[in-house]
Design a protein around this motif. Structure first.
Motif, PDB file in Angstrom:
ATOM      1  N   MET A  32       1.014  -1.228   0.168  1.00 26.26           N
ATOM      2  CA  MET A  32       0.342  -0.439  -0.095  1.00 26.26           C
ATOM      3  C   MET A  32       0.676   1.106   0.148  1.00 26.26           C
ATOM      4  O   MET A  32       1.863   0.976   0.791  1.00 26.26           O
ATOM      5  CB  MET A  32      -1.085  -0.140   0.843  1.00 26.26           C
ATOM      6  N   GLY A  33       0.619   2.156  -0.688  1.00 29.88           N
ATOM      7  CA  GLY A  33       0.771   3.648  -0.326  1.00 29.88           C
ATOM      8  C   GLY A  33       0.500   4.474   0.449  1.00 29.88           C
ATOM      9  O   GLY A  33       0.147   3.998   0.989  1.00 29.88           O
ATOM     10  N   LEU A  34       1.334   5.094   0.635  1.00 30.06           N
ATOM     11  CA  LEU A  34       1.587   6.240   1.770  1.00 30.06           C
ATOM     12  C   LEU A  34      -0.122   6.692   2.300  1.00 30.06           C
ATOM     13  O   LEU A  34      -0.491   6.525   3.356  1.00 30.06           O
ATOM     14  CB  LEU A  34       2.124   7.716   1.510  1.00 30.06           C
ATOM     15  N   ALA A  35      -0.782   7.489   0.686  1.00 30.05           N
ATOM     16  CA  ALA A  35      -2.072   7.898   1.032  1.00 30.05           C
ATOM     17  C   ALA A  35      -2.922   7.296   1.565  1.00 30.05           C
ATOM     18  O   ALA A  35      -3.918   7.568   2.294  1.00 30.05           O
ATOM     19  CB  ALA A  35      -2.435   8.242   0.080  1.00 30.05           C
ATOM     20  N   ASP A  36      -2.603   5.123   1.195  1.00 34.50           N
ATOM     21  CA  ASP A  36      -3.642   4.510   1.910  1.00 34.50           C
ATOM     22  C   ASP A  36      -3.205   3.931   3.265  1.00 34.50           C
ATOM     23  O   ASP A  36      -4.738   3.957   3.723  1.00 34.50           O
ATOM     24  CB  ASP A  36      -3.616   3.156   0.905  1.00 34.50           C
ATOM     25  N   ARG A  37      -1.969   4.377   3.674  1.00 33.82           N
ATOM     26  CA  ARG A  37      -1.262   3.933   4.960  1.00 33.82           C
ATOM     27  C   ARG A  37      -1.479   4.590   6.147  1.00 33.82           C
ATOM     28  O   ARG A  37      -1.904   4.578   7.072  1.00 33.82           O
ATOM     29  CB  ARG A  37      -0.462   3.300   4.755  1.00 33.82           C
ATOM     30  N   GLY A  38      -1.959   5.937   5.496  1.00 32.75           N
ATOM     31  CA  GLY A  38      -2.276   7.298   6.252  1.00 32.75           C
ATOM     32  C   GLY A  38      -3.392   8.469   6.220  1.00 32.75           C
ATOM     33  O   GLY A  38      -4.175   7.536   5.762  1.00 32.75           O
ATOM     34  N   GLN A  39      -3.407   8.714   7.468  1.00 29.28           N
ATOM     35  CA  GLN A  39      -4.807   9.937   8.075  1.00 29.28           C
ATOM     36  C   GLN A  39      -4.166  11.340   6.566  1.00 29.28           C
ATOM     37  O   GLN A  39      -3.468  11.588   6.487  1.00 29.28           O
ATOM     38  CB  GLN A  39      -4.447  10.318   8.717  1.00 29.28           C
ATOM     39  N   THR A  40      -5.428  12.329   5.860  1.00 27.71           N
ATOM     40  CA  THR A  40      -4.224  13.238   4.569  1.00 27.71           C
ATOM     41  C   THR A  40      -4.734  14.315   5.905  1.00 27.71           C
ATOM     42  O   THR A  40      -5.776  14.444   5.717  1.00 27.71           O
ATOM     43  CB  THR A  40      -5.372  12.754   3.430  1.00 27.71           C
ATOM     44  N   LEU A  41      -3.502  15.116   5.728  1.00 27.41           N
ATOM     45  CA  LEU A  41      -3.786  16.156   6.445  1.00 27.41           C
ATOM     46  C   LEU A  41      -4.394  17.714   6.235  1.00 27.41           C
ATOM     47  O   LEU A  41      -4.790  18.661   5.631  1.00 27.41           O
ATOM     48  CB  LEU A  41      -2.610  16.298   7.391  1.00 27.41           C
ATOM     49  N   LEU A  42      -3.745  17.788   4.359  1.00 29.04           N
ATOM     50  CA  LEU A  42      -3.398  18.367   3.551  1.00 29.04           C
ATOM     51  C   LEU A  42      -3.558  17.697   2.312  1.00 29.04           C
ATOM     52  O   LEU A  42      -2.791  16.806   1.624  1.00 29.04           O
ATOM     53  CB  LEU A  42      -2.251  19.274   3.682  1.00 29.04           C
ATOM     54  N   GLY A  43      -4.017  18.310   0.493  1.00 26.86           N
ATOM     55  CA  GLY A  43      -4.281  18.293  -0.409  1.00 26.86           C
ATOM     56  C   GLY A  43      -4.627  19.582  -1.001  1.00 26.86           C
ATOM     57  O   GLY A  43      -5.127  20.035  -0.730  1.00 26.86           O
ATOM     58  N   GLY A  44      -3.537  19.596  -2.017  1.00 31.18           N
ATOM     59  CA  GLY A  44      -4.482  20.377  -3.559  1.00 31.18           C
ATOM     60  C   GLY A  44      -3.120  20.338  -4.640  1.00 31.18           C
ATOM     61  O   GLY A  44      -2.537  19.415  -4.969  1.00 31.18           O
ATOM     62  N   ILE A  45      -3.469  20.602  -5.617  1.00 31.76           N
ATOM     63  CA  ILE A  45      -2.618  21.293  -6.732  1.00 31.76           C
ATOM     64  C   ILE A  45      -1.723  22.184  -6.746  1.00 31.76           C
ATOM     65  O   ILE A  45      -1.565  23.104  -6.470  1.00 31.76           O
ATOM     66  CB  ILE A  45      -4.156  21.551  -7.563  1.00 31.76           C
ATOM     67  N   VAL A  46      -0.603  21.810  -7.730  1.00 27.47           N
ATOM     68  CA  VAL A  46       0.817  22.659  -7.441  1.00 27.47           C
ATOM     69  C   VAL A  46       1.056  22.942  -8.825  1.00 27.47           C
ATOM     70  O   VAL A  46       0.413  22.161  -9.829  1.00 27.47           O
ATOM     71  CB  VAL A  46       1.520  22.154  -6.107  1.00 27.47           C
ATOM     72  N   GLY A  47       2.717  23.082  -8.354  1.00 26.37           N
ATOM     73  CA  GLY A  47       3.013  23.344 -10.453  1.00 26.37           C
ATOM     74  C   GLY A  47       2.588  23.979 -11.338  1.00 26.37           C
ATOM     75  O   GLY A  47       1.321  25.512  -9.947  1.00 26.37           O
TER      76      GLY A  47
END
Length: 221
Positions: free
Chosen positions: A1-16
């Motif tokens: 499993m990836g990080l996002a599947d194993r952990g709680q998402t605190l923050l997400g956004g569109i960058v770049g």
């Protein structure tokens, strides 16, 4: 499993480029996530992966940071981490993510000039050695980074969404780069007065991380 599947998402956004306002119709969508792994994952003998990059063919490019790594990057004035904190809006924000963004100024310091000037000098040397191997993207990246750092130095805030004047400057530089001029201009700004502290607020960052770890701790026995 990836990080996002194993952990709680605190923050997400569109960058770049889409965050800067420099995107073209065919630009990729770059996303960033900050997650907190279960605290017990951080206490054992194994060293869990703390950063993960995922490229979806024909879709988004996603970078995921575990909160400890993200905080470390932000304290070093890594542009990607500062971009995430200073986005005008986020796609995901937990209570801890909200606290992190509310205290984003604590991560700014005079060290912001180091990565910006480093990238600028790197691309200046490359362009001087062989202009044919320097791409507009290289020029755009270098100019945008140093302009963000210069603005932060003078104002105490880190702009992510560029204004139309700066966008025009970036476009002009990517087609006709003048590294000597921007190196001189940035050196003058960084030699002048600043509203930034000498060091980021490491004590606050440490206490915040401990609060996140406490909130994500579940005894195993």
């Amino acid at each position: 499993m990836g990080l996002a599947d194993r952990g709680q998402t605190l923050l997400g956004g569109i960058v770049g480029s889409r965050a800067y306002g420099l995107n073209q119709p065919d630009s990729d969508t770059d996303r960033m996530r900050v997650v907190a792994l279960p605290t017990t994952d951080m206490l054992g003998l194994s060293n869990p992966k703390l950063t993960e990059h995922t490229a979806i063919p024909g879709g988004d490019d996603i970078t995921t940071y575990e909160i400890r790594d993200f905080i470390g990057q932000a304290l070093k004035s890594a542009p990607g981490a500062l971009d995430m904190l200073w986005l005008p809006s986020h796609t995901t924000m937990s209570p801890h993510g909200e606290e992190l963004v509310a205290n984003r100024s604590r991560f700014l310091s005079q060290s912001i000039r180091n990565p910006a000037q480093g990238i600028l000098r790197k691309h200046a040397r490359s362009h001087a050695a062989d202009p044919s191997k320097s791409t507009p993207k290289n020029h755009r990246h270098a100019y945008r980074m140093v302009r963000q750092a210069m603005t932060a130095w003078e104002t105490g805030a880190f702009p992510v969404r560029l204004d139309q004047t700066t966008i025009a400057e970036v476009r002009a530089f990517e087609s006709a780069p003048d590294y000597e001029k921007i190196e001189a201009a940035s050196a003058a700004v960084f030699a002048g007065p600043t509203r930034l502290p000498a060091e980021p607020d490491r004590d606050w960052a440490e206490q915040f991380l401990l609060r996140v770890r406490a909130a994500n701790y579940k005894p195993v026995c």
